[in-house]
Design a protein around this motif. Structure first.
Motif, PDB file in Angstrom:
ATOM      1  N   LYS A   8       0.703  -1.211   0.088  1.00  0.00           N
ATOM      2  CA  LYS A   8      -0.058   0.032  -0.055  1.00  0.00           C
ATOM      3  C   LYS A   8       1.074   1.156   0.128  1.00  0.00           C
ATOM      4  N   TRP A   9       0.502   2.285  -0.644  1.00  0.00           N
ATOM      5  CA  TRP A   9       1.083   3.487  -0.582  1.00  0.00           C
ATOM      6  C   TRP A   9       0.291   4.651  -0.120  1.00  0.00           C
ATOM      7  N   PHE A  10       1.112   5.652   0.281  1.00  0.00           N
ATOM      8  CA  PHE A  10       0.210   6.717   1.090  1.00  0.00           C
ATOM      9  C   PHE A  10      -0.274   7.933   0.210  1.00  0.00           C
ATOM     10  N   ILE A  11       0.549   8.204  -0.909  1.00  0.00           N
ATOM     11  CA  ILE A  11       0.043   9.170  -1.896  1.00  0.00           C
ATOM     12  C   ILE A  11       0.234   8.633  -3.334  1.00  0.00           C
ATOM     13  N   PRO A  12      -0.509   9.088  -4.352  1.00  0.00           N
ATOM     14  CA  PRO A  12      -0.368   8.571  -5.693  1.00  0.00           C
ATOM     15  C   PRO A  12       1.104   8.594  -6.330  1.00  0.00           C
ATOM     16  N   ASN A  13       1.429  10.163  -5.963  1.00  0.00           N
ATOM     17  CA  ASN A  13       2.715  10.499  -6.579  1.00  0.00           C
ATOM     18  C   ASN A  13       3.737  10.279  -5.387  1.00  0.00           C
ATOM     19  N   THR A  14       4.295   9.047  -5.115  1.00  0.00           N
ATOM     20  CA  THR A  14       5.303   8.747  -4.272  1.00  0.00           C
ATOM     21  C   THR A  14       6.698   9.260  -4.205  1.00  0.00           C
ATOM     22  N   LEU A  15       7.089   9.907  -3.096  1.00  0.00           N
ATOM     23  CA  LEU A  15       8.448  10.317  -3.329  1.00  0.00           C
ATOM     24  C   LEU A  15       9.512   9.455  -3.474  1.00  0.00           C
ATOM     25  N   LYS A  16      10.459   9.900  -4.475  1.00  0.00           N
ATOM     26  CA  LYS A  16      11.272   8.880  -4.820  1.00  0.00           C
ATOM     27  C   LYS A  16      12.879   9.459  -4.664  1.00  0.00           C
ATOM     28  N   TYR A  17      13.621   8.618  -4.056  1.00  0.00           N
ATOM     29  CA  TYR A  17      14.885   9.076  -3.849  1.00  0.00           C
ATOM     30  C   TYR A  17      16.022   7.907  -4.499  1.00  0.00           C
ATOM     31  N   TYR A  18      17.359   8.502  -5.207  1.00  0.00           N
ATOM     32  CA  TYR A  18      17.848   7.752  -5.991  1.00  0.00           C
ATOM     33  C   TYR A  18      19.376   7.737  -5.236  1.00  0.00           C
ATOM     34  N   VAL A  19      19.731   6.289  -4.893  1.00  0.00           N
ATOM     35  CA  VAL A  19      20.578   5.992  -4.157  1.00  0.00           C
ATOM     36  C   VAL A  19      21.726   5.144  -5.114  1.00  0.00           C
ATOM     37  N   LEU A  20      22.956   5.803  -5.264  1.00  0.00           N
ATOM     38  CA  LEU A  20      23.994   5.101  -5.803  1.00  0.00           C
ATOM     39  C   LEU A  20      24.975   4.367  -4.975  1.00  0.00           C
ATOM     40  N   LEU A  21      24.929   3.089  -4.961  1.00  0.00           N
ATOM     41  CA  LEU A  21      25.833   2.218  -4.103  1.00  0.00           C
ATOM     42  C   LEU A  21      27.014   1.922  -4.654  1.00  0.00           C
ATOM     43  N   HIS A  22      28.278   2.339  -3.970  1.00  0.00           N
ATOM     44  CA  HIS A  22      29.673   2.145  -4.554  1.00  0.00           C
ATOM     45  C   HIS A  22      30.328   1.487  -3.558  1.00  0.00           C
ATOM     46  N   ASP A  23      30.986   0.253  -4.181  1.00  0.00           N
ATOM     47  CA  ASP A  23      31.999  -0.792  -3.119  1.00  0.00           C
ATOM     48  C   ASP A  23      33.125   0.103  -3.279  1.00  0.00           C
ATOM     49  N   VAL A  24      33.754   0.399  -2.408  1.00  0.00           N
ATOM     50  CA  VAL A  24      35.110   1.232  -2.339  1.00  0.00           C
ATOM     51  C   VAL A  24      36.079   0.265  -2.385  1.00  0.00           C
ATOM     52  N   SER A  25      36.062  -1.190  -2.073  1.00  0.00           N
ATOM     53  CA  SER A  25      36.946  -2.141  -2.356  1.00  0.00           C
ATOM     54  C   SER A  25      37.169  -2.506  -3.594  1.00  0.00           C
ATOM     55  N   ALA A  26      36.147  -2.428  -4.573  1.00  0.00           N
ATOM     56  CA  ALA A  26      36.345  -3.173  -5.923  1.00  0.00           C
ATOM     57  C   ALA A  26      35.988  -1.808  -6.925  1.00  0.00           C
ATOM     58  N   GLY A  27      35.165  -0.959  -6.624  1.00  0.00           N
ATOM     59  CA  GLY A  27      34.538  -0.153  -7.641  1.00  0.00           C
ATOM     60  C   GLY A  27      35.775   1.123  -8.045  1.00  0.00           C
ATOM     61  N   ASP A  28      35.332   1.702  -9.102  1.00  0.00           N
ATOM     62  CA  ASP A  28      36.041   2.941  -9.529  1.00  0.00           C
ATOM     63  C   ASP A  28      35.613   4.237  -8.970  1.00  0.00           C
ATOM     64  N   GLU A  29      36.451   4.790  -7.957  1.00  0.00           N
ATOM     65  CA  GLU A  29      35.893   5.772  -7.233  1.00  0.00           C
ATOM     66  C   GLU A  29      35.559   7.183  -8.203  1.00  0.00           C
ATOM     67  N   GLN A  30      36.483   7.239  -9.089  1.00  0.00           N
ATOM     68  CA  GLN A  30      36.210   8.461 -10.047  1.00  0.00           C
ATOM     69  C   GLN A  30      34.916   8.479 -10.976  1.00  0.00           C
ATOM     70  N   ARG A  31      34.533   7.168 -11.417  1.00  0.00           N
ATOM     71  CA  ARG A  31      33.653   6.946 -12.019  1.00  0.00           C
ATOM     72  C   ARG A  31      32.151   7.012 -11.332  1.00  0.00           C
ATOM     73  N   ALA A  32      32.195   6.729 -10.074  1.00  0.00           N
ATOM     74  CA  ALA A  32      31.121   6.740  -9.379  1.00  0.00           C
ATOM     75  C   ALA A  32      30.742   8.130  -9.096  1.00  0.00           C
ATOM     76  N   GLU A  33      31.819   8.937  -8.598  1.00  0.00           N
ATOM     77  CA  GLU A  33      31.616  10.435  -8.710  1.00  0.00           C
ATOM     78  C   GLU A  33      31.124  11.123  -9.837  1.00  0.00           C
ATOM     79  N   SER A  34      31.318  10.605 -11.045  1.00  0.00           N
ATOM     80  CA  SER A  34      30.890  11.154 -12.376  1.00  0.00           C
ATOM     81  C   SER A  34      29.656  10.749 -12.402  1.00  0.00           C
ATOM     82  N   ILE A  35      29.223   9.581 -11.965  1.00  0.00           N
ATOM     83  CA  ILE A  35      27.636   9.143 -12.210  1.00  0.00           C
ATOM     84  C   ILE A  35      26.780   9.961 -11.259  1.00  0.00           C
TER      85      ILE A  35
END
Length: 281
Positions: A183-210
């Motif tokens: 069930k949802w509270f309102i028709p136009n649900t608030l959306k938040y965009y989370v970019l998950l970055h693994d610092v042990s394996a990912g490219d830090e510069q690419r993550a910041e650019s994205i």
């Protein structure tokens, strides 16, 4: 009378909290599973805000809320089954009995001495689990989602495009008549965009650019970069590191019992170097 850990004033704001959905891409979910955690479990130690929250009611009156708690859960399109809830409640009560040898209150009634426990941990565990496992219903909004977090990994080929797909999926789940749950509270649900970055394996510069590209497309107020570390820990050197997740994983949850089986909790340490600012919700 038995003593409860929480007062009524503490129980209500701790039990009836704003609900936020989490919809993850396959790659983001795989990334969190490297630490044997779901994305929702990853955030549990940080679900209570340490800063004040300012909210306005329909009359535009400003209210200041302290120690606000937010419940984040992965989206499921099927309500918990009554049989599974009953089994979970039975297991919780069985595992929360008072320890042997505790001092009890003695009440004398005629020729009988009644030994009453001074605490009722089984009842508090039952109450907490019951409130958490209640399915959302049409006549109230206690368990309706106020917002949805869309989570993608920085290691994906096109993370920004993945966010668009997740947004479409959330819209389909909410507005398609084939889904009566969640069930949802309102028709136009608030959306938040989370970019998950693994610092042990990912490219830090690419993550910041994205991340910068995300903010240009969705706005700075709705985008966040969450950095985690899936590096295998060295038990000898990390022995003294506190584990904030253990207290949550020790508790049964209806979602784990119904949808996640044989979950291995042996190694779930994850180092969060940038805490997601949940106060924005």
């Amino acid at each position: 009378m038995a003593q409860c850990v929480q007062s009524v004033q503490e129980l209500i704001p701790d039990s009836f909290v704003p609900c936020v959905a989490a919809l993850c891409s396959d790659e983001a979910e795989r990334l969190t599973r490297l630490n044997h955690l779901s994305f929702a479990e990853l955030l549990k130690p940080f679900s209570r805000l340490t800063s004040e929250v300012h909210m306005r009611d329909p009359n535009n009156q400003l209210h200041v809320i302290k120690n606000l708690k937010i419940a984040v859960s992965n989206i499921t399109t099927q309500p918990p089954q009554p049989g599974a809830i009953r089994k979970l409640l039975n297991d919780v009560v069985s595992g929360s009995q008072p320890a042997e040898g505790l001092v009890a209150n003695v009440i004398t009634a005629g020729d009988y001495d009644l030994n009453l426990s001074a605490t009722t941990p089984w009842f508090e565990s039952y109450r907490e689990t019951f409130l958490q496992s209640m399915p959302a219903s049409d006549h109230e909004f206690l368990n309706h989602y106020l917002a949805c977090m869309l989570v993608a990994s920085s290691g994906e080929a096109e993370p920004v495009e993945q966010f668009s797909k997740l947004s479409q999926e959330q819209h389909r789940i909410q507005h398609n008549n084939d889904y009566s749950y969640p069930k949802w509270f309102i028709p136009n649900t608030l959306k938040y965009y989370v970019l998950l970055h693994d610092v042990s394996a990912g490219d830090e510069q690419r993550a910041e650019s994205i991340y910068e590209e995300m903010k240009q497309k969705y706005g700075t107020q709705g985008c966040y970069l969450l950095k985690i570390n899936s590096r295998t820990s060295n038990r000898a050197s990390d022995e003294q590191i506190p584990d904030p997740w253990s207290q949550y994983l020790q508790k049964n949850s209806i979602q784990n019992q119904v949808y996640v089986k044989n979950n291995n909790e042996a190694n779930h340490k994850s180092c969060i170097s940038v805490l997601w600012p949940m106060a924005a919700l």
